[in-house]
Design a protein around this motif. Structure first.
Motif, PDB file in Angstrom:
ATOM      1  N   SER A 140      -0.247   7.945   8.954  1.00  0.00           N
ATOM      2  CA  SER A 140      -1.549   8.577   9.256  1.00  0.00           C
ATOM      3  C   SER A 140      -1.480   9.355  10.551  1.00  0.00           C
ATOM      4  O   SER A 140      -0.803   8.941  11.503  1.00  0.00           O
ATOM      5  N   THR A 155      -4.386  11.155   6.100  1.00  0.00           N
ATOM      6  CA  THR A 155      -5.420  10.126   6.215  1.00  0.00           C
ATOM      7  C   THR A 155      -5.048   9.012   5.231  1.00  0.00           C
ATOM      8  O   THR A 155      -4.296   9.224   4.289  1.00  0.00           O
ATOM      9  N   ALA A 156      -5.541   7.799   5.489  1.00  0.00           N
ATOM     10  CA  ALA A 156      -5.096   6.641   4.701  1.00  0.00           C
ATOM     11  C   ALA A 156      -5.668   6.639   3.289  1.00  0.00           C
ATOM     12  O   ALA A 156      -5.048   6.125   2.357  1.00  0.00           O
ATOM     13  N   ASP A 194       5.661   9.465  -1.218  1.00  0.00           N
ATOM     14  CA  ASP A 194       4.284   9.460  -0.695  1.00  0.00           C
ATOM     15  C   ASP A 194       4.261   9.113   0.791  1.00  0.00           C
ATOM     16  O   ASP A 194       5.246   8.631   1.346  1.00  0.00           O
ATOM     17  N   THR A 195       3.093   9.320   1.375  1.00  0.00           N
ATOM     18  CA  THR A 195       2.821   8.848   2.737  1.00  0.00           C
ATOM     19  C   THR A 195       2.425   7.379   2.638  1.00  0.00           C
ATOM     20  O   THR A 195       2.026   6.910   1.566  1.00  0.00           O
ATOM     21  N   CYS A 196       2.531   6.647   3.735  1.00  0.00           N
ATOM     22  CA  CYS A 196       2.127   5.244   3.690  1.00  0.00           C
ATOM     23  C   CYS A 196       1.721   4.766   5.088  1.00  0.00           C
ATOM     24  O   CYS A 196       1.659   5.560   6.034  1.00  0.00           O
ATOM     25  N   HIS A 210      -8.998   7.184  12.125  1.00  0.00           N
ATOM     26  CA  HIS A 210      -8.930   5.786  11.642  1.00  0.00           C
ATOM     27  C   HIS A 210      -7.794   5.011  12.302  1.00  0.00           C
ATOM     28  O   HIS A 210      -7.737   3.786  12.212  1.00  0.00           O
ATOM     29  N   ARG A 253      -5.473   3.683   0.838  1.00  0.00           N
ATOM     30  CA  ARG A 253      -4.538   2.736   1.463  1.00  0.00           C
ATOM     31  C   ARG A 253      -3.579   2.106   0.461  1.00  0.00           C
ATOM     32  O   ARG A 253      -3.129   0.975   0.634  1.00  0.00           O
ATOM     33  N   VAL A 254      -3.275   2.843  -0.609  1.00  0.00           N
ATOM     34  CA  VAL A 254      -2.164   2.455  -1.485  1.00  0.00           C
ATOM     35  C   VAL A 254      -1.125   3.560  -1.377  1.00  0.00           C
ATOM     36  O   VAL A 254      -1.459   4.681  -0.963  1.00  0.00           O
TER      37      VAL A 254
END
Ligand SMILES: CC(C)CC(=O)Nc1cccc(-c2cccc(CN)c2)c1
Length: 232
Positions: free
Chosen positions: A183, A198-199, A177-179, A41, A202-203
């Motif tokens: 990705s 992976t996104a 978290d990841t953001c 993505h 997307r939050v």
């Protein structure tokens, strides 16, 4: 990376920054001398342009020994990847030439046995993705430790509601978290890459939307065949 901290420089010598016109877009990591694994993505907003891959970096902008930008010979998204869901969200990038390995540039082994990482296992994830809800982009690599949560918990109606397949895994996303921009980076558990960021929804930093990763083990045959076919 939300709720994390600046990584110790060059302790993650496998980390790659996928860049367009000098701008960090996504993470990735070196899986072989001439190959980087990332997320499909990440090519969504590239309008067909080919990434360049920064290796050996801690700071994205400052001059550092062993930091080097590589051209990409080929970008190969997994054939099952698409913009409508997170399935098969993997991207292989063949560098124009073999990366020069040294203390700051190293390959990271990935999991080849297709068995779930146990829930509560604490893994680590790093990236140059945003470090605040306002979207502040860091210059230095950040990292955070996150516990794996079971697929059943992650698939709960109030979480990702049965969208997490056996080829995906999740970590808790409460505060840490990841953001955006993370990705493509690796989820590292006991020194081995088990997943690729992976996104998902997307939050970021919302415990109701755990972080999602593409598990690597289910894709070993695809990864090996692509690297073998394009060898040399
Ligand atoms: C072309 C791509 C860079 C577009 C994109 O991915 N956007 C975007 C926007 C907001 C959050 C995220 C995001 C990433 C990684 C993990 C998570 C969730 N923890 C969210 C991702």
């Amino acid at each position: 990376i939300l709720g994390g901290y600046e990584a110790k420089p060059h302790l993650r010598p496998y980390m790659a920054s996928l860049q367009l016109d000098g701008q960090h877009i996504c993470g990735g990591f070196l899986i072989a001398e001439q190959w980087v694994l990332s997320a499909a993505h990440c090519t969504e907003e590239t309008d067909g342009k080919v990434f360049q891959v920064l290796l050996g970096a801690h700071s994205l902008t400052e001059p550092e020994p062993h930091k080097r930008l590589y051209r990409v010979r080929a970008q190969i998204p997994h054939p099952g990847s698409n913009i409508h869901n997170n399935k098969d969200d993997l991207l292989l990038l063949q560098l124009e030439e073999k990366a020069e390995l040294n203390a700051h540039v190293q390959v990271l082994p990935f999991q080849r046995e297709d068995r779930d990482v146990a829930a509560d296992t604490v893994c680590e994830v790093a990236g140059w993705g945003t470090i605040s809800h306002s979207g502040h982009r860091p210059d230095k690599l950040y990292q955070v430790e996150r516990p794996v949560i079971s697929r059943d918990v992650c698939n709960h109606r109030t979480r990702h509601d049965r969208t997490i397949t056996e080829k995906m895994m999740c970590t808790d996303s409460r505060r840490k978290d990841t953001c955006k921009g993370d990705s493509g980076g690796p989820l590292v558990c006991n020194g081995v890459a088990e997943g690729v960021v992976t996104a998902g929804s997307r939050v970021c930093g919302n415990y109701k939307k755990p972080a999602i990763y593409t598990r690597i083990a289910p894709y070993v045959a695809w990864i090996d065949s692509v690297m073998a076919s394009a060898a040399g």
